[in-house]
Design a protein around this motif. Structure first.
Motif, PDB file in Angstrom:
ATOM      1  N   GLY A 206     -49.196  93.886  17.142  1.00 34.12           N
ATOM      2  CA  GLY A 206     -48.243  94.254  17.013  1.00 34.12           C
ATOM      3  C   GLY A 206     -47.736  93.548  17.747  1.00 34.12           C
ATOM      4  O   GLY A 206     -47.374  93.217  17.994  1.00 34.12           O
ATOM      5  N   VAL A 207     -45.902  94.007  17.169  1.00 31.94           N
ATOM      6  CA  VAL A 207     -44.779  92.699  17.160  1.00 31.94           C
ATOM      7  C   VAL A 207     -43.994  93.641  17.940  1.00 31.94           C
ATOM      8  O   VAL A 207     -44.550  94.806  18.218  1.00 31.94           O
ATOM      9  CB  VAL A 207     -44.253  92.781  16.273  1.00 31.94           C
ATOM     10  CG1 VAL A 207     -44.961  91.845  15.578  1.00 31.94           C
ATOM     11  CG2 VAL A 207     -43.753  94.124  15.030  1.00 31.94           C
ATOM     12  N   ASN A 208     -43.266  93.126  18.740  1.00 33.43           N
ATOM     13  CA  ASN A 208     -41.867  94.097  19.115  1.00 33.43           C
ATOM     14  C   ASN A 208     -40.996  93.270  18.085  1.00 33.43           C
ATOM     15  O   ASN A 208     -39.600  93.014  19.106  1.00 33.43           O
ATOM     16  CB  ASN A 208     -41.610  93.479  21.260  1.00 33.43           C
ATOM     17  CG  ASN A 208     -42.096  92.496  21.421  1.00 33.43           C
ATOM     18  OD1 ASN A 208     -41.625  91.170  20.226  1.00 33.43           O
ATOM     19  ND2 ASN A 208     -42.566  91.717  22.428  1.00 33.43           N
ATOM     20  N   GLN A 209     -40.326  93.078  17.341  1.00 35.61           N
ATOM     21  CA  GLN A 209     -39.537  92.500  16.683  1.00 35.61           C
ATOM     22  C   GLN A 209     -39.569  92.679  15.256  1.00 35.61           C
ATOM     23  O   GLN A 209     -40.859  92.794  14.892  1.00 35.61           O
ATOM     24  CB  GLN A 209     -39.187  90.528  16.848  1.00 35.61           C
ATOM     25  CG  GLN A 209     -39.709  90.144  15.584  1.00 35.61           C
ATOM     26  CD  GLN A 209     -40.291  88.551  15.785  1.00 35.61           C
ATOM     27  OE1 GLN A 209     -41.197  88.148  16.414  1.00 35.61           O
ATOM     28  NE2 GLN A 209     -39.692  87.346  15.498  1.00 35.61           N
ATOM     29  N   GLU A 210     -38.762  92.486  14.911  1.00 38.89           N
ATOM     30  CA  GLU A 210     -39.109  93.895  13.363  1.00 38.89           C
ATOM     31  C   GLU A 210     -39.276  92.465  11.950  1.00 38.89           C
ATOM     32  O   GLU A 210     -38.672  91.270  12.245  1.00 38.89           O
ATOM     33  CB  GLU A 210     -37.254  93.726  12.938  1.00 38.89           C
ATOM     34  CG  GLU A 210     -36.909  95.149  13.675  1.00 38.89           C
ATOM     35  CD  GLU A 210     -37.101  96.488  13.371  1.00 38.89           C
ATOM     36  OE1 GLU A 210     -36.505  96.528  11.823  1.00 38.89           O
ATOM     37  OE2 GLU A 210     -38.309  97.012  13.234  1.00 38.89           O
ATOM     38  N   ASN A 211     -40.300  93.152  11.555  1.00 39.59           N
ATOM     39  CA  ASN A 211     -39.629  92.336   9.685  1.00 39.59           C
ATOM     40  C   ASN A 211     -41.005  90.946   9.756  1.00 39.59           C
ATOM     41  O   ASN A 211     -40.692  90.020   9.066  1.00 39.59           O
ATOM     42  CB  ASN A 211     -38.849  92.167   9.133  1.00 39.59           C
ATOM     43  CG  ASN A 211     -38.154  93.405   8.847  1.00 39.59           C
ATOM     44  OD1 ASN A 211     -38.735  94.978   8.611  1.00 39.59           O
ATOM     45  ND2 ASN A 211     -36.408  93.988   9.029  1.00 39.59           N
ATOM     46  N   CYS A 215     -48.612  90.256   5.631  1.00 45.90           N
ATOM     47  CA  CYS A 215     -49.077  89.737   4.034  1.00 45.90           C
ATOM     48  C   CYS A 215     -47.751  89.856   3.502  1.00 45.90           C
ATOM     49  O   CYS A 215     -47.171  90.704   3.025  1.00 45.90           O
ATOM     50  CB  CYS A 215     -50.081  89.976   3.913  1.00 45.90           C
ATOM     51  SG  CYS A 215     -51.147  89.127   2.177  1.00 45.90           S
ATOM     52  N   GLY A 216     -47.263  88.417   2.823  1.00 46.87           N
ATOM     53  CA  GLY A 216     -46.128  88.101   1.742  1.00 46.87           C
ATOM     54  C   GLY A 216     -46.568  88.913   0.645  1.00 46.87           C
ATOM     55  O   GLY A 216     -47.524  89.121   0.086  1.00 46.87           O
ATOM     56  N   ALA A 217     -45.438  89.452  -0.462  1.00 44.98           N
ATOM     57  CA  ALA A 217     -45.597  90.121  -1.608  1.00 44.98           C
ATOM     58  C   ALA A 217     -46.626  89.015  -2.554  1.00 44.98           C
ATOM     59  O   ALA A 217     -46.394  87.870  -2.508  1.00 44.98           O
ATOM     60  CB  ALA A 217     -44.389  89.207  -2.316  1.00 44.98           C
ATOM     61  N   ALA A 235     -47.872 100.109   6.939  1.00 51.92           N
ATOM     62  CA  ALA A 235     -46.863  98.136   7.189  1.00 51.92           C
ATOM     63  C   ALA A 235     -47.725  98.618   5.850  1.00 51.92           C
ATOM     64  O   ALA A 235     -46.648  97.247   5.841  1.00 51.92           O
ATOM     65  CB  ALA A 235     -48.253  98.075   7.837  1.00 51.92           C
ATOM     66  N   LEU A 236     -47.946  98.427   4.859  1.00 53.09           N
ATOM     67  CA  LEU A 236     -48.110  98.193   3.587  1.00 53.09           C
ATOM     68  C   LEU A 236     -46.877  99.232   3.086  1.00 53.09           C
ATOM     69  O   LEU A 236     -46.552 100.053   2.934  1.00 53.09           O
ATOM     70  CB  LEU A 236     -49.095  99.373   2.832  1.00 53.09           C
ATOM     71  CG  LEU A 236     -49.700  98.783   1.651  1.00 53.09           C
ATOM     72  CD1 LEU A 236     -50.156  97.449   1.349  1.00 53.09           C
ATOM     73  CD2 LEU A 236     -50.638  99.678   1.203  1.00 53.09           C
ATOM     74  N   ARG A 277     -46.548  94.430  -0.462  1.00 52.48           N
ATOM     75  CA  ARG A 277     -46.691  93.535   0.735  1.00 52.48           C
ATOM     76  C   ARG A 277     -46.968  94.092   2.431  1.00 52.48           C
ATOM     77  O   ARG A 277     -46.684  95.024   2.494  1.00 52.48           O
ATOM     78  CB  ARG A 277     -45.616  92.557   1.274  1.00 52.48           C
ATOM     79  CG  ARG A 277     -43.984  93.485   1.386  1.00 52.48           C
ATOM     80  CD  ARG A 277     -42.680  92.647   1.325  1.00 52.48           C
ATOM     81  NE  ARG A 277     -41.396  94.246   1.620  1.00 52.48           N
ATOM     82  CZ  ARG A 277     -40.291  93.200   1.877  1.00 52.48           C
ATOM     83  NH1 ARG A 277     -40.283  92.748   1.592  1.00 52.48           N
ATOM     84  NH2 ARG A 277     -39.982  94.886   2.385  1.00 52.48           N
ATOM     85  N   VAL A 278     -47.129  93.347   3.518  1.00 55.30           N
ATOM     86  CA  VAL A 278     -47.715  93.795   4.184  1.00 55.30           C
ATOM     87  C   VAL A 278     -47.129  93.625   5.584  1.00 55.30           C
ATOM     88  O   VAL A 278     -46.908  92.805   5.774  1.00 55.30           O
ATOM     89  CB  VAL A 278     -48.561  94.070   5.539  1.00 55.30           C
ATOM     90  CG1 VAL A 278     -49.410  94.829   6.472  1.00 55.30           C
ATOM     91  CG2 VAL A 278     -49.936  94.115   4.255  1.00 55.30           C
ATOM     92  N   ILE A 279     -46.103  94.836   6.697  1.00 52.88           N
ATOM     93  CA  ILE A 279     -44.987  94.512   7.616  1.00 52.88           C
ATOM     94  C   ILE A 279     -45.525  95.534   8.710  1.00 52.88           C
ATOM     95  O   ILE A 279     -45.167  96.798   8.563  1.00 52.88           O
ATOM     96  CB  ILE A 279     -43.456  94.720   7.242  1.00 52.88           C
ATOM     97  CG1 ILE A 279     -43.113  93.517   6.236  1.00 52.88           C
ATOM     98  CG2 ILE A 279     -42.416  94.154   8.351  1.00 52.88           C
ATOM     99  CD1 ILE A 279     -41.576  93.517   5.903  1.00 52.88           C
ATOM    100  N   ASN A 280     -46.012  94.917  10.035  1.00 52.16           N
ATOM    101  CA  ASN A 280     -46.572  96.207  10.842  1.00 52.16           C
ATOM    102  C   ASN A 280     -45.079  96.059  11.316  1.00 52.16           C
ATOM    103  O   ASN A 280     -45.190  95.129  13.056  1.00 52.16           O
ATOM    104  CB  ASN A 280     -47.404  95.859  11.691  1.00 52.16           C
ATOM    105  CG  ASN A 280     -48.308  96.545  12.912  1.00 52.16           C
ATOM    106  OD1 ASN A 280     -48.158  97.489  12.574  1.00 52.16           O
ATOM    107  ND2 ASN A 280     -49.382  96.279  13.480  1.00 52.16           N
ATOM    108  N   ASN A 281     -44.498  96.891  11.512  1.00 55.66           N
ATOM    109  CA  ASN A 281     -43.535  97.286  13.097  1.00 55.66           C
ATOM    110  C   ASN A 281     -43.617  97.765  14.234  1.00 55.66           C
ATOM    111  O   ASN A 281     -42.791  98.371  14.861  1.00 55.66           O
ATOM    112  CB  ASN A 281     -42.308  97.661  12.159  1.00 55.66           C
ATOM    113  CG  ASN A 281     -41.397  96.623  11.420  1.00 55.66           C
ATOM    114  OD1 ASN A 281     -41.809  95.410  11.374  1.00 55.66           O
ATOM    115  ND2 ASN A 281     -40.398  97.071  10.072  1.00 55.66           N
ATOM    116  N   SER A 282     -45.132  98.353  14.299  1.00 54.07           N
ATOM    117  CA  SER A 282     -45.591  99.084  15.897  1.00 54.07           C
ATOM    118  C   SER A 282     -45.790  97.783  16.174  1.00 54.07           C
ATOM    119  O   SER A 282     -46.091  96.857  16.288  1.00 54.07           O
ATOM    120  CB  SER A 282     -46.394  99.713  14.507  1.00 54.07           C
ATOM    121  OG  SER A 282     -47.624 100.173  15.325  1.00 54.07           O
ATOM    122  N   PRO A 283     -45.889  98.288  17.680  1.00 59.44           N
ATOM    123  CA  PRO A 283     -46.005  97.798  18.384  1.00 59.44           C
ATOM    124  C   PRO A 283     -47.642  97.377  18.453  1.00 59.44           C
ATOM    125  O   PRO A 283     -48.215  96.900  19.724  1.00 59.44           O
ATOM    126  CB  PRO A 283     -45.080  97.896  19.475  1.00 59.44           C
ATOM    127  CG  PRO A 283     -45.185 100.186  19.663  1.00 59.44           C
ATOM    128  CD  PRO A 283     -45.243  99.574  18.088  1.00 59.44           C
TER     129      PRO A 283
END
Ligand SMILES: N=C(N)NCCCC[C@H](N)C(=O)O
Ligand SMILES: O=C(O)CCC(=O)C(=O)O
Ligand SMILES: [Fe+2]
Length: 344
Positions: A206-211, A215-217, A235-236, A277-283
């Motif tokens: 989980g993250v508290n910063q964006e983007n 997993c890269g493209a 996230a996908l 790609r995958v970006i988990n913007n959830s905390p």
């Protein structure tokens, strides 16, 4: 272009394919034909779609699990339990070249296009006898590495793999029909009836910063991928035809299915392997299991004659060279794990 991806990514109930899986005349069934048309459109438009099973079929698989039944919760719970273990505990099954690139990889070890991915994972590959695939296959030799905890994890995941193999074969029969072939163009002699597979159990912090890139493209390497993601985090992301990144919003009880590089080659480029790609913007921590159904490790992959005839390559568009699947995979492994130093 603003796109509403929900309408671009179709949801396909593949139960007619499962029910008719042992019927070589399945194409004549009206329900199968409907699924086949949907698959064709999905594969041409996005290369990504959701699959669900509404009926419970026979076909030698314990379909009473269904997709997303209680089983899916067990898998997700156990994967979370594993990733929550202390780092030293996880390192007991550390991924090493000498262990056939199987096992646990820490956050940031996996590289995509030379950049660190913010995920940790357990990587598994089909097990095979020493020497079976000669020098090339040596790179991947070794048993899969499972943790002692949770105790039933290995057993559960081995059952899961069987389910995914059956499911992939059935979907591919539909795709084979969708391309205008028999149900079996991706089976039999060409694959030598010994499909390879890969499974990756992925954990994204989980993250508290964006983007932060989880997993890269990339495109997937094989025939068909089955993605089993947490129901409550988006996230996908998939790159659509317009070049925009669009989120694959989880649909509980479904799998996300996408086309890999080998299917692109075999189909003479009629179906593309789509960038994602995958970006988990959830905390919150996200768990995902990717199952990758492949050709035989040794398969020489090039457009199948039947699809070359049906879909002649026009003008200067794509021309495909022959490629050995195992070589493609080992090459990807070597660029993915450049930083994997023995005894590190
Ligand atoms: N077996 C499959 N499909 N794995 C996909 C992993 C994608 C990321 C990898 N680092 C890469 O650069 O390909
Ligand atoms: O985490 C996901 O949703 C997909 C992971 C993925 O694309 C892969 O491992 O190939
Ligand atoms: Fe992928």
């Amino acid at each position: 272009m603003a796109t509403n991806f929900k309408s671009l990514l179709p949801v396909i109930d593949i139960s007619p394919l499962v029910v008719k899986c042992d019927d070589s005349n399945m194409a004549e069934d009206a329900d199968v034909a409907k699924v086949v048309r949907k698959l064709d459109k999905a594969c041409r438009d996005a290369g990504f779609f959701y699959v669900g099973l509404i009926l419970v079929g026979e076909c030698g698989t314990d379909w009473s699990w269904n997709i997303g039944g209680s089983y899916k919760e067990g898998e997700s719970d156990m994967s979370n339990q594993f990733f929550e273990l202390p780092y030293e505990e996880k390192l007991k099954i550390k991924i090493r070249p000498a262990a056939g690139y199987r096992g646990y990889q820490r956050m940031g070890l996996n590289l995509t296009s030379g950049k660190q991915d913010m995920h940790e994972a357990i990587d598994c590959y089909k097990e095979f006898n020493e020497g079976k695939y000669g020098n090339l296959g040596k790179v991947l030799e070794g048993p899969n590495q499972w943790p002692e905890n949770p105790q039933e994890y290995k057993e559960l995941m081995e059952e899961y793999i069987k389910l995914c193999i059956d499911l992939s074969r059935n979907i591919l029969r539909g795709i084979s029909l969708a391309l205008g072939g028999s149900p079996y163009e991706f089976e039999g002699k060409m694959m030598r009836d010994d499909p390879f597979w890969i499974m990756r159990i992925l954990g994204y912090p989980g993250v508290n910063q964006e983007n932060v890139i989880g997993c890269g493209a990339h495109t997937d390497y094989g025939l068909l991928s089955l993605i089993n993601q947490d129901d409550d985090k988006t996230a996908l992301q998939v790159r659509d035809l317009a070049g925009d990144w669009t989120p694959v919003i989880p649909i509980p009880g479904s799998f996300v299915c996408n086309i890999g590089d080998m299917l692109k080659f075999l189909s003479n480029g009629v179906y593309e392997s789509t960038l994602h790609r995958v970006i988990n913007n959830s905390p919150r921590y996200r768990v995902c299991v990717g199952f990758f159904y492949e050709t035989n490790f040794n398969a020489v992959v090039e457009p199948l004659d039947i699809f070359k005839e049906k879909y002649p390559v026009k003008g200067t568009s794509q021309v495909f060279k022959r490629i050995v699947y195992g070589e493609h995979l080992v090459h990807k492994l070597q660029t993915t794990f450049t930083n994997l130093v023995e005894h590190s």
